[in-house]
Design a protein around this motif. Structure first.
Motif, PDB file in Angstrom:
ATOM      1  N   LYS A   9       0.860  -1.181   0.000  1.00  0.00           N
ATOM      2  CA  LYS A   9       0.000   0.000   0.000  1.00  0.00           C
ATOM      3  C   LYS A   9       0.895   1.229   0.000  1.00  0.00           C
ATOM      4  N   GLU A  12      -3.571   5.958   0.456  1.00  0.00           N
ATOM      5  CA  GLU A  12      -4.986   5.595   0.392  1.00  0.00           C
ATOM      6  C   GLU A  12      -5.435   5.428  -1.059  1.00  0.00           C
ATOM      7  N   GLY A  13      -5.893   4.236  -1.380  1.00  0.00           N
ATOM      8  CA  GLY A  13      -6.409   3.952  -2.719  1.00  0.00           C
ATOM      9  C   GLY A  13      -5.372   3.631  -3.769  1.00  0.00           C
ATOM     10  N   TYR A  14      -4.090   3.568  -3.409  1.00  0.00           N
ATOM     11  CA  TYR A  14      -3.037   3.273  -4.385  1.00  0.00           C
ATOM     12  C   TYR A  14      -2.191   2.115  -3.875  1.00  0.00           C
ATOM     13  N   GLY A  39     -14.676   0.315  -9.939  1.00  0.00           N
ATOM     14  CA  GLY A  39     -13.954   0.814  -8.776  1.00  0.00           C
ATOM     15  C   GLY A  39     -12.475   1.023  -9.013  1.00  0.00           C
ATOM     16  N   LYS A  41      -9.623   2.918 -10.873  1.00  0.00           N
ATOM     17  CA  LYS A  41      -9.396   4.159 -11.607  1.00  0.00           C
ATOM     18  C   LYS A  41      -8.256   4.005 -12.614  1.00  0.00           C
ATOM     19  N   MET A  60      -4.879   1.902  -8.804  1.00  0.00           N
ATOM     20  CA  MET A  60      -5.510   2.980  -8.052  1.00  0.00           C
ATOM     21  C   MET A  60      -7.012   2.698  -8.046  1.00  0.00           C
ATOM     22  N   VAL A  61      -7.583   2.666  -6.841  1.00  0.00           N
ATOM     23  CA  VAL A  61      -8.999   2.345  -6.706  1.00  0.00           C
ATOM     24  C   VAL A  61      -9.755   3.517  -6.082  1.00  0.00           C
ATOM     25  N   GLU A  62     -11.064   3.533  -6.300  1.00  0.00           N
ATOM     26  CA  GLU A  62     -11.914   4.558  -5.712  1.00  0.00           C
ATOM     27  C   GLU A  62     -11.982   4.367  -4.198  1.00  0.00           C
ATOM     28  N   SER A  63     -12.332   5.409  -3.515  1.00  0.00           N
ATOM     29  CA  SER A  63     -12.452   5.385  -2.060  1.00  0.00           C
ATOM     30  C   SER A  63     -13.429   4.294  -1.623  1.00  0.00           C
ATOM     31  N   ASP A  66     -12.089  -2.278  -1.850  1.00  0.00           N
ATOM     32  CA  ASP A  66     -11.114  -3.192  -1.262  1.00  0.00           C
ATOM     33  C   ASP A  66     -10.233  -3.802  -2.350  1.00  0.00           C
TER      34      ASP A  66
END
Length: 102
Positions: A9, A12-14, A39, A41, A60-63, A66
């Protein structure tokens, strides 16, 4: 099959998914499949070094999304694609007279 998988990680989100024992084939397949998952990005891959069999897939995912469920969805899609490809390949091979495939 990968020799090892590690999820790193970054923020956050990456995330970076590191696959040992893999090359362009798995990196391209996983990153391009991830691009079609809700979800996600952004997804792309890089080889760590040309002489090392290690791929890093950047995701990279949306807030609130998971990473493990996103990876599971992508791997299930890859399995479905593989099963469909195999089914069609065996069917066409039988039509062409190739025996012993199942």
């Amino acid at each position: 099959m990968s020799e090892g998988l590690r999820i790193i990680k970054r923020r956050e989100g990456y995330y970076i998914v590191e696959l040992e024992g893999e090359d362009h084939t798995m990196g391209n397949l996983l990153s391009s499949t991830l691009q079609g998952i809700n979800g996600v990005k952004l997804a792309y891959y890089e080889l760590v070094h040309p002489l090392e069999r290690k791929v890093r897939v950047h995701v990279m995912v949306e807030s609130g999304v998971d990473i493990k469920s996103v990876l599971t969805d992508a791997l299930n899609r890859i399995k479905e694609l593989n099963d469909e490809f195999r089914r069609q390949f065996v069917s066409k091979a039988k039509e062409a007279g190739v025996e012993g495939l199942e």
